[in-house]
Write a protein that holds these residues in place. Structure first.
Motif, PDB file in Angstrom:
ATOM      1  N   ARG A  25      19.406 -10.412 -24.106  1.00  0.00           N
ATOM      2  CA  ARG A  25      19.705 -11.461 -25.077  1.00  0.00           C
ATOM      3  C   ARG A  25      18.404 -11.917 -25.715  1.00  0.00           C
ATOM      4  NH1 ARG A  25      22.968 -13.855 -22.046  1.00  0.00           N
ATOM      5  NH2 ARG A  25      21.631 -15.430 -21.096  1.00  0.00           N
ATOM      6  N   GLY A  26      18.431 -12.310 -26.980  1.00  0.00           N
ATOM      7  CA  GLY A  26      17.225 -12.756 -27.663  1.00  0.00           C
ATOM      8  C   GLY A  26      17.516 -13.804 -28.722  1.00  0.00           C
ATOM      9  N   ARG A  27      16.577 -14.728 -28.891  1.00  0.00           N
ATOM     10  CA  ARG A  27      16.686 -15.753 -29.932  1.00  0.00           C
ATOM     11  C   ARG A  27      15.305 -15.958 -30.542  1.00  0.00           C
ATOM     12  NH1 ARG A  27      19.918 -18.112 -25.818  1.00  0.00           N
ATOM     13  NH2 ARG A  27      18.257 -19.509 -25.148  1.00  0.00           N
ATOM     14  N   LYS A  28      15.298 -16.492 -31.764  1.00  0.00           N
ATOM     15  CA  LYS A  28      14.032 -16.646 -32.466  1.00  0.00           C
ATOM     16  C   LYS A  28      14.084 -17.865 -33.375  1.00  0.00           C
ATOM     17  CE  LYS A  28      10.672 -13.549 -34.642  1.00  0.00           C
ATOM     18  NZ  LYS A  28      10.490 -12.198 -35.212  1.00  0.00           N
ATOM     19  N   ARG A  29      12.948 -18.571 -33.486  1.00  0.00           N
ATOM     20  CA  ARG A  29      12.819 -19.680 -34.425  1.00  0.00           C
ATOM     21  C   ARG A  29      11.645 -19.402 -35.351  1.00  0.00           C
ATOM     22  NH1 ARG A  29      13.309 -23.591 -29.582  1.00  0.00           N
ATOM     23  NH2 ARG A  29      15.476 -24.341 -29.688  1.00  0.00           N
TER      24      ARG A  29
ATOM     25  N   TYR B  73      12.536 -16.074 -27.759  1.00  0.00           N
ATOM     26  CA  TYR B  73      13.136 -16.082 -26.424  1.00  0.00           C
ATOM     27  C   TYR B  73      13.785 -14.724 -26.183  1.00  0.00           C
ATOM     28  CZ  TYR B  73      16.555 -17.232 -22.723  1.00  0.00           C
ATOM     29  OH  TYR B  73      17.312 -17.246 -21.584  1.00  0.00           O
ATOM     30  N   ARG B  74      13.425 -14.087 -25.053  1.00  0.00           N
ATOM     31  CA  ARG B  74      14.042 -12.806 -24.712  1.00  0.00           C
ATOM     32  C   ARG B  74      14.375 -12.765 -23.230  1.00  0.00           C
ATOM     33  NH1 ARG B  74      10.587  -8.192 -28.059  1.00  0.00           N
ATOM     34  NH2 ARG B  74      11.438  -8.682 -30.114  1.00  0.00           N
ATOM     35  N   LEU B  75      15.614 -12.406 -22.933  1.00  0.00           N
ATOM     36  CA  LEU B  75      16.041 -12.212 -21.557  1.00  0.00           C
ATOM     37  C   LEU B  75      15.988 -10.723 -21.254  1.00  0.00           C
ATOM     38  CD1 LEU B  75      17.358 -13.021 -18.854  1.00  0.00           C
ATOM     39  CD2 LEU B  75      19.584 -12.910 -20.011  1.00  0.00           C
ATOM     40  N   TYR B  76      15.120 -10.332 -20.336  1.00  0.00           N
ATOM     41  CA  TYR B  76      14.975  -8.933 -19.927  1.00  0.00           C
ATOM     42  C   TYR B  76      15.745  -8.717 -18.625  1.00  0.00           C
ATOM     43  CZ  TYR B  76      11.232  -8.232 -23.339  1.00  0.00           C
ATOM     44  OH  TYR B  76      10.504  -8.130 -24.493  1.00  0.00           O
ATOM     45  N   TRP B  77      16.545  -7.659 -18.607  1.00  0.00           N
ATOM     46  CA  TRP B  77      17.344  -7.357 -17.417  1.00  0.00           C
ATOM     47  C   TRP B  77      17.074  -5.921 -16.979  1.00  0.00           C
ATOM     48  CZ3 TRP B  77      21.057 -11.354 -16.320  1.00  0.00           C
ATOM     49  CH2 TRP B  77      21.715 -11.198 -15.091  1.00  0.00           C
TER      50      TRP B  77
ATOM     51  N   ASN C  10      16.152 -10.023 -13.193  1.00  0.00           N
ATOM     52  CA  ASN C  10      15.991 -10.374 -14.598  1.00  0.00           C
ATOM     53  C   ASN C  10      14.948 -11.473 -14.758  1.00  0.00           C
ATOM     54  OD1 ASN C  10      17.560 -13.193 -15.327  1.00  0.00           O
ATOM     55  ND2 ASN C  10      18.434 -12.212 -13.514  1.00  0.00           N
ATOM     56  N   PHE C  11      14.352 -11.516 -15.927  1.00  0.00           N
ATOM     57  CA  PHE C  11      13.375 -12.561 -16.235  1.00  0.00           C
ATOM     58  C   PHE C  11      13.415 -12.882 -17.723  1.00  0.00           C
ATOM     59  CE2 PHE C  11      11.147  -8.495 -16.514  1.00  0.00           C
ATOM     60  CZ  PHE C  11      10.466  -8.579 -17.727  1.00  0.00           C
ATOM     61  N   VAL C  12      12.887 -14.041 -18.065  1.00  0.00           N
ATOM     62  CA  VAL C  12      12.841 -14.507 -19.452  1.00  0.00           C
ATOM     63  C   VAL C  12      11.389 -14.552 -19.908  1.00  0.00           C
ATOM     64  CG1 VAL C  12      13.110 -16.556 -20.917  1.00  0.00           C
ATOM     65  CG2 VAL C  12      14.983 -15.823 -19.436  1.00  0.00           C
ATOM     66  N   VAL C  13      11.147 -14.127 -21.148  1.00  0.00           N
ATOM     67  CA  VAL C  13       9.832 -14.278 -21.770  1.00  0.00           C
ATOM     68  C   VAL C  13       9.990 -15.245 -22.935  1.00  0.00           C
ATOM     69  CG1 VAL C  13       7.967 -13.161 -23.032  1.00  0.00           C
ATOM     70  CG2 VAL C  13       9.025 -11.983 -21.109  1.00  0.00           C
ATOM     71  N   LYS C  14       9.301 -16.375 -22.854  1.00  0.00           N
ATOM     72  CA  LYS C  14       9.308 -17.364 -23.928  1.00  0.00           C
ATOM     73  C   LYS C  14       7.946 -17.355 -24.628  1.00  0.00           C
ATOM     74  CE  LYS C  14      12.368 -21.139 -22.393  1.00  0.00           C
ATOM     75  NZ  LYS C  14      12.352 -22.589 -22.065  1.00  0.00           N
ATOM     76  N   ARG C  15       7.942 -17.069 -25.905  1.00  0.00           N
ATOM     77  CA  ARG C  15       6.733 -17.300 -26.691  1.00  0.00           C
ATOM     78  C   ARG C  15       6.756 -18.774 -27.080  1.00  0.00           C
ATOM     79  NH1 ARG C  15       4.715 -13.937 -32.063  1.00  0.00           N
ATOM     80  NH2 ARG C  15       2.557 -14.678 -32.010  1.00  0.00           N
TER      81      ARG C  15
END
Length: 377
Positions: free
Chosen positions: A68-72, A88-92, A132-137
């Protein structure tokens, strides 16, 4: 371990290794006493090196896909917290999250030789892995990435290791001695065989891939040689002629492989035949490595021998290794036709990652101007 309530109190870590993993980082509990998570702060430009390191886990080698991914955009928030995301990216782990085993539980092991001509193993890409982990810029500090690990173990919902050398339910007798072959290696090997590349060249690339996990020894090379040879024989013996009429056969094949087709246009008096093929794994690699970058399109394969030449789209990873991320089968390279499948490819990427951008570089045959760039905006 004390709980950190402000992200400003978390130190930035920049390991000296070219590639690093979660084992090389110090993890902090971030949040409140009621809800907190394991986090680490690293330079955003080193996220790819972290992901490569996580994929090279000796006990559970794998690949991670963007679930899953989101962007602003910068300036979109008037007020924001220190941990708000710009990206925002959810890596699985690619062995999850679904489980295609019997009953959704632990996948059964084949402890006997199946008396069948179908040599296909059980589904290998979905075993219910919860890693799984999340990467937030960070919105406030775009040069930094906050890594939030939800589950570091490669286990299923029952808490059992579900893939890799420690998986007790591996396929068949003696599975622990067989070199690990992940989806990436398997797809690369199959692609090379389909393209007609000589078996010795395919074997060389295949061995390079599995040696990342198994090291180098004579038994690994022997088993790899057998695997490539058998895979080649299966592909050569398989038939893709689903109907005596070619057009009907293609339509049936497209219908059966909808998930891997990003563009299809049947031939008619006014339209040229175009077939665009891209697997889910290829889509993830394209999104990951080609954002604001280039894709090389080799349109020279089969141009003199095939009625419908094959165009291979290539992305380049952080090591500048070429990855095939899509195929186009057509003999029309008129601008209107090229624009159709390029737009479809762009729309597919943006459905997963809004705002994704790309430029395409054509490695041109005679009917392209050499080195022509097409900006997709």
């Amino acid at each position: 371990m004390a709980i950190v309530e402000s992200i400003l109190d978390i130190p930035v870590q920049d390991p000296s290794e070219e590639e690093f993993s979660s084992a090389d980082l110090t993890w902090h509990k971030f949040g409140t006493s009621d809800h907190h998570e394991d986090v680490a702060l690293i330079p955003y430009e080193r996220v790819d090196e972290f992901i490569i390191g996580e994929c090279s886990n000796v006990e559970c080698p794998t690949r991670f896909h963007i679930e899953r991914g989101r962007k602003r955009s910068i300036g979109s928030l008037k007020e924001y917290k220190d941990d708000e995301y710009l990206e925002y990216r959810l890596y699985w782990c690619s062995f999850g999250p679904e489980n295609y085993g019997e009953g959704g539980g632990i996948l059964p092991s084949r402890r006997y030789r199946l008396n069948t001509r179908n040599r296909a193993a059980r589904p290998q890409s979905m075993r219910g892995c919860t890693c799984n982990f999340v990467v937030k810029r960070l919105y406030a500090r775009p040069s930094l990435a906050l890594i939030i690990y939800h589950e570091r173990r490669h286990v299923n919902k029952s808490g059992f290791v579900c893939h890799g050398p420690l998986d007790r339910d591996a396929i068949g007798p003696g599975a622990k001695k067989i070199p690990y072959i992940c989806n990436e290696i398997q797809q690369q090997t199959m692609s090379m065989i389909y393209l007609g590349i000589p078996e010795e060249n395919v074997l060389e690339k295949h061995i390079e891939g599995i040696q990342r996990y198994c090291g180098s020894n004579a038994k690994v090379n022997t088993l790899a040689s057998q695997y490539v040879h058998k895979l080649g024989m299966i592909i050569k013996r398989s038939t893709h002629e689903l109907d005596l009429d070619d057009q009907a056969s293609i339509r049936l094949w497209v219908e059966r492989n909808r998930k891997s087709i990003f563009f299809y246009q049947d031939s008619s008096e006014t339209d040229s035949f175009i077939l665009g093929i891209q697997t889910e794994w290829q889509l993830q690699q394209m999104i990951r490595f080609s954002h604001h970058s280039l894709i090389a399109a080799d349109s020279t394969f089969g141009i003199k021998t095939l009625k419908y030449p094959l165009c291979t789209l290539l992305a380049f990873d952080s090591r500048q290794h070429a990855l095939p991320i899509a195929w186009i089968i057509t003999r029309s390279f008129a601008k209107p036709d090229v624009s159709k499948w390029m737009k479809a490819l762009l729309d597919r990427a943006r459905s997963v990652e809004p705002g994704w951008q790309i430029r395409i570089y054509f490695v041109a045959p005679s009917y392209f101007r050499s080195g022509e760039f097409v900006d997709l905006g």
